[in-house]
Design a protein around this motif. Structure first.
Motif, PDB file in Angstrom:
ATOM      1  N   ASN A  32       0.819  -1.219   0.000  1.00  0.00           N
ATOM      2  CA  ASN A  32       0.000   0.000   0.000  1.00  0.00           C
ATOM      3  C   ASN A  32       0.851   1.266   0.000  1.00  0.00           C
ATOM      4  O   ASN A  32       0.369   2.324   0.406  1.00  0.00           O
ATOM      5  CB  ASN A  32      -0.941   0.043   1.213  1.00  0.00           C
ATOM      6  CG  ASN A  32      -1.934  -1.093   1.198  1.00  0.00           C
ATOM      7  OD1 ASN A  32      -2.640  -1.268   0.206  1.00  0.00           O
ATOM      8  ND2 ASN A  32      -1.967  -1.872   2.269  1.00  0.00           N
ATOM      9  N   ASP A  33       2.096   1.153  -0.375  1.00  0.00           N
ATOM     10  CA  ASP A  33       2.980   2.328  -0.413  1.00  0.00           C
ATOM     11  C   ASP A  33       3.334   2.639  -1.865  1.00  0.00           C
ATOM     12  O   ASP A  33       4.156   1.952  -2.478  1.00  0.00           O
ATOM     13  CB  ASP A  33       4.274   2.045   0.378  1.00  0.00           C
ATOM     14  CG  ASP A  33       4.054   2.165   1.878  1.00  0.00           C
ATOM     15  OD1 ASP A  33       2.929   2.544   2.285  1.00  0.00           O
ATOM     16  OD2 ASP A  33       4.993   1.877   2.634  1.00  0.00           O
ATOM     17  N   GLU A  34       2.706   3.672  -2.386  1.00  0.00           N
ATOM     18  CA  GLU A  34       2.903   3.985  -3.808  1.00  0.00           C
ATOM     19  C   GLU A  34       4.020   5.009  -4.007  1.00  0.00           C
ATOM     20  O   GLU A  34       4.025   6.064  -3.365  1.00  0.00           O
ATOM     21  CB  GLU A  34       1.600   4.535  -4.390  1.00  0.00           C
ATOM     22  CG  GLU A  34       1.766   4.881  -5.855  1.00  0.00           C
ATOM     23  CD  GLU A  34       0.473   5.255  -6.540  1.00  0.00           C
ATOM     24  OE1 GLU A  34      -0.572   5.301  -5.862  1.00  0.00           O
ATOM     25  OE2 GLU A  34       0.525   5.526  -7.754  1.00  0.00           O
ATOM     26  N   VAL A  35       4.937   4.688  -4.895  1.00  0.00           N
ATOM     27  CA  VAL A  35       5.977   5.654  -5.260  1.00  0.00           C
ATOM     28  C   VAL A  35       5.308   6.721  -6.118  1.00  0.00           C
ATOM     29  O   VAL A  35       4.676   6.397  -7.132  1.00  0.00           O
ATOM     30  CB  VAL A  35       7.109   4.948  -6.043  1.00  0.00           C
ATOM     31  CG1 VAL A  35       8.134   5.961  -6.540  1.00  0.00           C
ATOM     32  CG2 VAL A  35       7.770   3.891  -5.171  1.00  0.00           C
ATOM     33  N   VAL A  36       5.427   7.975  -5.696  1.00  0.00           N
ATOM     34  CA  VAL A  36       4.730   9.028  -6.443  1.00  0.00           C
ATOM     35  C   VAL A  36       5.683   9.872  -7.286  1.00  0.00           C
ATOM     36  O   VAL A  36       5.287  10.480  -8.275  1.00  0.00           O
ATOM     37  CB  VAL A  36       3.874   9.940  -5.529  1.00  0.00           C
ATOM     38  CG1 VAL A  36       2.679   9.186  -4.983  1.00  0.00           C
ATOM     39  CG2 VAL A  36       4.694  10.533  -4.387  1.00  0.00           C
ATOM     40  N   SER A  37       6.950   9.931  -6.894  1.00  0.00           N
ATOM     41  CA  SER A  37       7.906  10.637  -7.761  1.00  0.00           C
ATOM     42  C   SER A  37       9.303  10.075  -7.560  1.00  0.00           C
ATOM     43  O   SER A  37       9.616   9.504  -6.502  1.00  0.00           O
ATOM     44  CB  SER A  37       7.886  12.142  -7.482  1.00  0.00           C
ATOM     45  OG  SER A  37       8.550  12.411  -6.273  1.00  0.00           O
ATOM     46  N   VAL A  38      10.113  10.217  -8.610  1.00  0.00           N
ATOM     47  CA  VAL A  38      11.468   9.657  -8.583  1.00  0.00           C
ATOM     48  C   VAL A  38      12.441  10.742  -9.028  1.00  0.00           C
ATOM     49  O   VAL A  38      12.207  11.437 -10.017  1.00  0.00           O
ATOM     50  CB  VAL A  38      11.569   8.447  -9.549  1.00  0.00           C
ATOM     51  CG1 VAL A  38      12.978   7.868  -9.566  1.00  0.00           C
ATOM     52  CG2 VAL A  38      10.555   7.366  -9.186  1.00  0.00           C
ATOM     53  N   ASP A  39      13.538  10.894  -8.258  1.00  0.00           N
ATOM     54  CA  ASP A  39      14.606  11.807  -8.652  1.00  0.00           C
ATOM     55  C   ASP A  39      15.790  10.913  -9.041  1.00  0.00           C
ATOM     56  O   ASP A  39      16.512  10.414  -8.176  1.00  0.00           O
ATOM     57  CB  ASP A  39      14.950  12.704  -7.449  1.00  0.00           C
ATOM     58  CG  ASP A  39      16.107  13.654  -7.746  1.00  0.00           C
ATOM     59  OD1 ASP A  39      16.851  13.393  -8.721  1.00  0.00           O
ATOM     60  OD2 ASP A  39      16.264  14.639  -7.008  1.00  0.00           O
ATOM     61  N   ALA A  59      10.843   9.014 -14.991  1.00  0.00           N
ATOM     62  CA  ALA A  59      11.808   9.993 -14.469  1.00  0.00           C
ATOM     63  C   ALA A  59      13.097   9.977 -15.305  1.00  0.00           C
ATOM     64  O   ALA A  59      13.713  11.030 -15.526  1.00  0.00           O
ATOM     65  CB  ALA A  59      12.122   9.688 -13.005  1.00  0.00           C
ATOM     66  N   MET A  60      13.495   8.784 -15.775  1.00  0.00           N
ATOM     67  CA  MET A  60      14.680   8.699 -16.654  1.00  0.00           C
ATOM     68  C   MET A  60      14.431   9.551 -17.904  1.00  0.00           C
ATOM     69  O   MET A  60      15.326  10.218 -18.406  1.00  0.00           O
ATOM     70  CB  MET A  60      14.931   7.242 -17.084  1.00  0.00           C
ATOM     71  CG  MET A  60      15.322   6.315 -15.981  1.00  0.00           C
ATOM     72  SD  MET A  60      17.078   6.358 -15.598  1.00  0.00           S
ATOM     73  CE  MET A  60      17.692   5.095 -16.681  1.00  0.00           C
ATOM     74  N   ALA A  61      13.203   9.497 -18.416  1.00  0.00           N
ATOM     75  CA  ALA A  61      12.880  10.222 -19.646  1.00  0.00           C
ATOM     76  C   ALA A  61      12.874  11.733 -19.427  1.00  0.00           C
ATOM     77  O   ALA A  61      13.103  12.501 -20.362  1.00  0.00           O
ATOM     78  CB  ALA A  61      11.521   9.759 -20.170  1.00  0.00           C
ATOM     79  N   ARG A  62      12.641  12.165 -18.183  1.00  0.00           N
ATOM     80  CA  ARG A  62      12.551  13.607 -17.904  1.00  0.00           C
ATOM     81  C   ARG A  62      13.902  14.272 -17.682  1.00  0.00           C
ATOM     82  O   ARG A  62      14.039  15.472 -17.880  1.00  0.00           O
ATOM     83  CB  ARG A  62      11.660  13.849 -16.684  1.00  0.00           C
ATOM     84  CG  ARG A  62      10.171  13.920 -17.044  1.00  0.00           C
ATOM     85  CD  ARG A  62       9.377  14.538 -15.907  1.00  0.00           C
ATOM     86  NE  ARG A  62       9.572  13.827 -14.661  1.00  0.00           N
ATOM     87  CZ  ARG A  62       8.862  12.762 -14.277  1.00  0.00           C
ATOM     88  NH1 ARG A  62       7.895  12.315 -15.044  1.00  0.00           N
ATOM     89  NH2 ARG A  62       9.105  12.158 -13.136  1.00  0.00           N
ATOM     90  N   GLN A  63      14.924  13.501 -17.249  1.00  0.00           N
ATOM     91  CA  GLN A  63      16.217  14.144 -16.943  1.00  0.00           C
ATOM     92  C   GLN A  63      16.852  14.662 -18.249  1.00  0.00           C
ATOM     93  O   GLN A  63      16.520  14.204 -19.331  1.00  0.00           O
ATOM     94  CB  GLN A  63      17.139  13.186 -16.162  1.00  0.00           C
ATOM     95  CG  GLN A  63      17.497  11.891 -16.858  1.00  0.00           C
ATOM     96  CD  GLN A  63      18.325  12.052 -18.100  1.00  0.00           C
ATOM     97  OE1 GLN A  63      19.245  12.855 -18.109  1.00  0.00           O
ATOM     98  NE2 GLN A  63      17.989  11.302 -19.137  1.00  0.00           N
ATOM     99  N   ARG A  64      17.765  15.630 -18.129  1.00  0.00           N
ATOM    100  CA  ARG A  64      18.347  16.240 -19.323  1.00  0.00           C
ATOM    101  C   ARG A  64      19.872  16.097 -19.368  1.00  0.00           C
ATOM    102  O   ARG A  64      20.532  16.760 -20.155  1.00  0.00           O
ATOM    103  CB  ARG A  64      17.944  17.724 -19.419  1.00  0.00           C
ATOM    104  CG  ARG A  64      16.491  17.935 -19.767  1.00  0.00           C
ATOM    105  CD  ARG A  64      16.195  17.519 -21.240  1.00  0.00           C
ATOM    106  NE  ARG A  64      14.775  17.440 -21.533  1.00  0.00           N
ATOM    107  CZ  ARG A  64      14.070  16.306 -21.552  1.00  0.00           C
ATOM    108  NH1 ARG A  64      14.629  15.152 -21.278  1.00  0.00           N
ATOM    109  NH2 ARG A  64      12.781  16.310 -21.848  1.00  0.00           N
ATOM    110  N   ASP A  65      20.453  15.220 -18.542  1.00  0.00           N
ATOM    111  CA  ASP A  65      21.910  15.081 -18.527  1.00  0.00           C
ATOM    112  C   ASP A  65      22.431  14.135 -19.607  1.00  0.00           C
ATOM    113  O   ASP A  65      23.595  14.172 -19.963  1.00  0.00           O
ATOM    114  CB  ASP A  65      22.395  14.553 -17.164  1.00  0.00           C
ATOM    115  CG  ASP A  65      22.244  15.604 -16.086  1.00  0.00           C
ATOM    116  OD1 ASP A  65      22.070  16.786 -16.460  1.00  0.00           O
ATOM    117  OD2 ASP A  65      22.276  15.260 -14.896  1.00  0.00           O
TER     118      ASP A  65
END
Ligand SMILES: Cc1cc2nc3c(=O)[nH]c(=O)nc-3n(C[C@H](O)[C@H](O)[C@H](O)COP(=O)(O)OP(=O)(O)OC[C@H]3O[C@@H](n4cnc5c(N)ncnc54)[C@H](O)[C@@H]3O)c2cc1C
Length: 464
Positions: free
Chosen positions: A133-140, A177-183
């Motif tokens: 019941n613990d949902e990951v909501v964002s990833v850095d 999140a991998m798709a969002r990074q710009r490095d």
């Protein structure tokens, strides 16, 4: 971070099939492992497993289960399926074995039973903690940290592990999140089929047994669409109808009302209609999810993050290999960990070395859709399979294995890519020899093998 450092804190997102196996294996290796799963614990509560109630488990998946000590226990949950049973429209059922070798067969297993088996085994290790019941909501991804909604406090909490492993399935938050990074350049595609699927349940017979042969995977090939059925231990079958969403005469959009459903089944699958009393109710109530292939690269970033299973390579289900490939990921990664000094090195090696194999099974799965819904009923396909059976029963694995066997019952150490390259060349050679009248089923196994090996070598030579 050194692989040898057993104090490494590992966080896994998703306790599905791949995440549970991965968590279990890393705990067996002695690391501190936490797994966050958004769904409730399926051992306490009946939950919708999401998709495909049962699955075909074969050697690649079984090898990974053996690695964690579940090779024998899983067998109690399996129903062996030795053949494809093909139900053409003319009603003359054909049986086509998966292999000419007695010991090679695939297994029908309930997704829920298998997941529970893995969770129970993981519970034996203090080093692994699974939070439901613990949902990951964002990833850095740069920090390798996540935010999740804590089920007890209902608050958003942060977690910054040493290593973050994403096994959160085809809709992976880690991949997003991998798709969002710009490095760095992250290439990513999802290719949808025009087809969707719908599951239906064929109940047990009045005596509690199976209404059709329980040791086969049943296929009703109809060209542009097909119905398949896998047995369950309770005497039922889970049937899956694969059909276009919108296009063509037969589509989910065009078959919706009671009359449309009954007319469709009367015309295409009259034998099935007779066995499912509440067919219309099930058809109208059950969802129609889409089918797609996810490819992306790289699977790892910043020496801290790695994806596995459907999160990095979801495929269409027509080779019965999606879960098997995810399980094999864990086996391959485990071997790589033995050979590497740091996690960064291991994750990079895995990402680079494993991808050609998962790309290959993605392609093979797409090819197999055409084979299952169409080619299986063609005479040349049946002659080819009869020849392959003859060779497999006469020779050892290393001497001859069909493409299906190379993929599903591989000789030791053979990856999907090698299986695809060799198997495709063999297929081309056999069909060419049949069409040219150069080989017949009645020929001796030795002369068939000689002719096929010679032609396969020519195909490979021309390809190169
Ligand atoms: C119709 C169909 C039939 C199939 N048949 C076969 C078959 O016969 N043989 C075979 O080998 N494969 C088959 N597959 C493929 C197989 O289902 C998948 O490859 C397999 O489930 C992948 O496992 P996974 O653990 O990577 O992902 P999943 O099984 O999707 O597990 C992901 C887990 O992550 C959790 N999660 C997701 N997001 C979050 C979040 N934000 N926070 C926390 N948790 C999260 C989910 O709840 C889930 O438990 C089939 C697939 C379909 C659709």
């Amino acid at each position: 971070m050194k692989v040898s450092n057993k104090q490494t804190n590992i966080l896994i997102t998703g306790a599905g099939l791949c995440g549970s196996l991965l968590g279990l294996r890393l705990a067996q290796r002695g690391y501190n492992v936490n797994v966050l799963e958004k769904r409730p614990d399926m051992r306490d509560k009946i939950i919708d497993a999401g998709r495909s109630i049962n699955l075909a488990l074969s050697d690649r998946g079984l090898n990974a289960l053996k690695m964690v000590g579940l090779g024998d226990k899983v067998k109690d949950l399996c129903i062996p399926m030795k053949a494809r049973m093909i139900h053409p429209k003319n009603g003359k059922v054909l049986t086509s074995n998966y292999s000419g070798r007695e010991e090679d067969y695939i297994n029908s297993i309930s997704r829920e039973d298998l997941n529970k088996l893995l969770l129970d085994k993981a519970d034996e290790y203090d080093q692994v903690q699974i939070d439901f019941n613990d949902e990951v909501v964002s990833v850095d991804v740069k920090n390798g940290s996540i935010e999740y909604k804590d089920s007890e406090s209902e608050e958003i909490q942060q977690w910054n592990p040493d290593i973050l492993l994403g096994t959160d399935g085809a809709g992976s938050k880690v991949r997003q999140a991998m798709a969002r990074q710009r490095d760095f350049y992250f290439s990513y595609s999802t290719k949808w089929l025009p087809h969707a699927y719908k599951e239906l349940n064929m109940p047990p017979a009045a005596n509690g047994g199976w209404r059709i042969d329980k040791h086969a995977l049943h296929i009703w090939p109809r060209g542009g669409f097909m119905l398949i059925a896998l047995p369950n231990r309770d005497g039922s079958f889970t049937m899956t109808l694969f059909m276009q969403f919108k296009e063509g005469e037969r589509s989910f959009e065009k078959i919706q009302t009671e009359n449309q459903i009954l007319d469709f089944f009367k015309e295409e699958f009259p034998d099935v209609l007779a066995e499912i009393p509440d067919l219309v109710k099930q058809y109208q109530a059950n969802p129609t999810p889409p089918l797609g292939t996810v490819r992306c690269s790289p699977w790892t970033a910043y020496g801290k993050v790695l994806m596995m299973g459907d999160a990095s390579h979801a495929i269409v289900p027509f080779y019965g290999q999606g879960m098997n490939a995810g399980f094999e990921d864990v086996l391959v990664f485990d071997k790589i960990l033995d050979e590497c000094d740091t996690w960064e090195e291991a994750m990079k090696r895995f990402s680079v070395e494993r991808k050609p194999d998962t790309d290959a099974i993605a392609d093979l799965a797409l090819d197999n859709f055409v084979e299952m819904r169409d080619s299986v009923s063609h005479p040349d396909f049946q002659i080819k399979r009869a020849i392959e059976m003859k060779l497999e029963s006469a020779f050892a694995k290393a001497e001859y294995s069909s493409k299906y066997s190379l993929v599903t019952f591989p000789p030791e150490g053979m990856g999907y890519r090698e299986a695809m390259m060799k198997g495709r060349a063999q297929d081309k050679a056999i069909l060419w020899l049949i069409n040219n009248g150069d080989i017949k089923v009645e020929d001796s196994a030795e002369s068939l093998l000689k002719a096929i090996n010679k032609k396969t070598a020519e195909v490979i030579w021309h390809r190169n």
